[in-house]
Design a protein around this motif. Structure first.
Motif, mmCIF file in Angstrom:
data_model
loop_
_atom_site.group_PDB
_atom_site.id
_atom_site.type_symbol
_atom_site.label_atom_id
_atom_site.label_comp_id
_atom_site.label_asym_id
_atom_site.label_seq_id
_atom_site.Cartn_x
_atom_site.Cartn_y
_atom_site.Cartn_z
ATOM 1 N N VAL A 103 0.833 -1.206 0.000
ATOM 2 C CA VAL A 103 0.000 0.000 0.000
ATOM 3 C C VAL A 103 0.866 1.254 0.000
ATOM 4 O O VAL A 103 0.640 2.194 -0.783
ATOM 5 N N ARG A 132 0.959 4.151 -2.942
ATOM 6 C CA ARG A 132 0.306 5.432 -2.642
ATOM 7 C C ARG A 132 1.274 6.598 -2.437
ATOM 8 O O ARG A 132 0.835 7.731 -2.244
ATOM 9 N N SER A 184 -7.119 5.308 -3.802
ATOM 10 C CA SER A 184 -7.439 5.326 -2.373
ATOM 11 C C SER A 184 -6.814 4.139 -1.662
ATOM 12 O O SER A 184 -6.527 3.092 -2.269
ATOM 13 N N GLU A 185 -6.624 4.293 -0.364
ATOM 14 C CA GLU A 185 -6.048 3.192 0.423
ATOM 15 C C GLU A 185 -6.918 1.955 0.333
ATOM 16 O O GLU A 185 -6.401 0.828 0.201
ATOM 17 N N ASP A 186 -8.229 2.124 0.384
ATOM 18 C CA ASP A 186 -9.120 0.964 0.294
ATOM 19 C C ASP A 186 -8.970 0.256 -1.047
ATOM 20 O O ASP A 186 -8.988 -0.978 -1.113
ATOM 21 N N GLN A 187 -8.801 1.026 -2.111
ATOM 22 C CA GLN A 187 -8.629 0.416 -3.429
ATOM 23 C C GLN A 187 -7.318 -0.351 -3.525
ATOM 24 O O GLN A 187 -7.269 -1.438 -4.112
ATOM 25 N N ARG A 242 -5.609 -1.691 -1.024
ATOM 26 C CA ARG A 242 -5.716 -2.906 -0.211
ATOM 27 C C ARG A 242 -6.558 -3.967 -0.925
ATOM 28 O O ARG A 242 -6.252 -5.171 -0.865
ATOM 29 N N ALA A 243 -7.604 -3.512 -1.620
ATOM 30 C CA ALA A 243 -8.421 -4.458 -2.376
ATOM 31 C C ALA A 243 -7.624 -5.092 -3.511
ATOM 32 O O ALA A 243 -7.790 -6.281 -3.813
ATOM 33 N N ARG A 258 -5.447 -7.844 -1.964
ATOM 34 C CA ARG A 258 -6.222 -9.016 -1.557
ATOM 35 C C ARG A 258 -6.753 -9.784 -2.761
ATOM 36 O O ARG A 258 -6.863 -11.013 -2.723
#
Length: 305
Positions: A177, A181, A224-227, A229-230, A233
């Motif tokens: 991440v 980023r 985004s951080e969520d993107q 991380r997704a 995963r």
């Protein structure tokens, strides 16, 4: 070019049929004669893959490092054990038996061969041949093939980004991440950077970005951080499927008929890879192919706008 799942499967093949055995090493082609002589007659004690690189550790702490590059491939002859129960069910490896030949590279090809004698004579430009009493492995066309020590192995590994198979920890995810980023570089380039994440090549890059509906030109720092991380995963998920099946199956959640077609035909396995000019499977917009840093990039300009 073989991607991460292929190299992990090759390492697993060595683990099944070579680790714990004394190995005869030679270079039929002659280009690796000195390196083969260093490990000839030694016992193989470990087979390890990290991303697109494979490391075979012999006694005396000598390591054979292999990077297949674009054209490299391993051919196995003789007793070739199944890697996973799923691969045996799919018929990609089959039950252990003699007179079997398996080519392992970007894709796998298995066939029964009528060997008049064992070992079979090397055919073509075999850089290195590794052989036990029951199994032969011939290497052709690698980008890198060298015998190195533990310190040199550590140096190579230090340059590589995390590989979920060897390091699927929260720390590895955080490292991925942070690497994405903090950079203005397009995410489509960052995913191919082996110092950021190990094992992703052209196919997985295109498919991961489509599954995430991410524009490949988006600067990493704008994802985004969520993107991010997704993405990590999903890479963990797809890599596991690839290792278990020997195929890059990225179109999950499909009907049984679509899934069956994907397993039989490579052109039916992908959302966007090598589908330029064809309608997107989701929105019917024509898939685009462009060059990004001299590598072909496939994406949907609508779903990934």
């Amino acid at each position: 070019m073989p991607e991460g799942h292929s190299v992990h499967r090759i390492a697993l093949q060595f683990e099944r049929d070579f680790v714990g055995h004394r190995v005869a090493a030679s270079s039929p082609q002659g280009r690796f004669a000195e390196g083969a002589a260093e490990i000839d007659g030694l016992t193989l004690v470990e087979a390890r893959a990290v991303g697109k690189q494979m490391f075979l550790r012999f006694e005396n702490d000598l390591w054979l490092r292999i990077h297949l590059g674009i054209y490299g491939a391993w051919d196995f002859f003789g007793t070739v054990s199944p890697i996973t129960s799923e691969s045996e069910a799919l018929g990609s490896m089959g039950a252990p038996r003699l007179r079997r030949a398996v080519r392992m590279a970007e894709t796998e090809n298995t066939k029964d061969v009528d060997l008049e004698s064992f070992p079979p004579p090397p055919v073509g430009a075999v850089r290195v041949r590794l052989m036990t009493d029951a199994t032969v492995a011939d290497l052709r066309g690698p980008t890198a093939c060298e015998v190195i020590g533990a310190d040199q192995v550590a140096t190579v590994l230090a340059r590589l980004g995390p590989d979920p198979v060897t390091d699927n920890t929260p720390e590895a995810e955080d490292r991925f991440v942070a690497s994405i980023r903090t950079k203005p570089t397009p995410v489509g380039l960052l995913l191919m950077d082996q110092s950021i994440v190990s094992g992703i090549g052209n196919v997985y890059r295109a498919e991961l970005l489509f599954r995430a509906r991410l524009n490949p030109h988006t600067p990493g720092k704008n994802v985004s951080e969520d993107q991010v991380r997704a993405l990590w995963r999903d890479w963990v998920y797809l890599l596991d499927i690839g290792i278990r099946t020997g195929m890059m199956l990225t179109m999950d959640g499909q009907t049984p008929e679509v899934e069956a077609a994907a397993r039989l035909n490579r052109s039916d396995r992908y959302w966007v890879y090598k589908r330029e000019g064809l309608p997107c499977r989701v929105c019917s917009t024509h898939i685009v192919m462009e060059l990004m840093a001299s590598r072909k990039l496939y994406w949907c300009p609508n779903d990934q706008a």
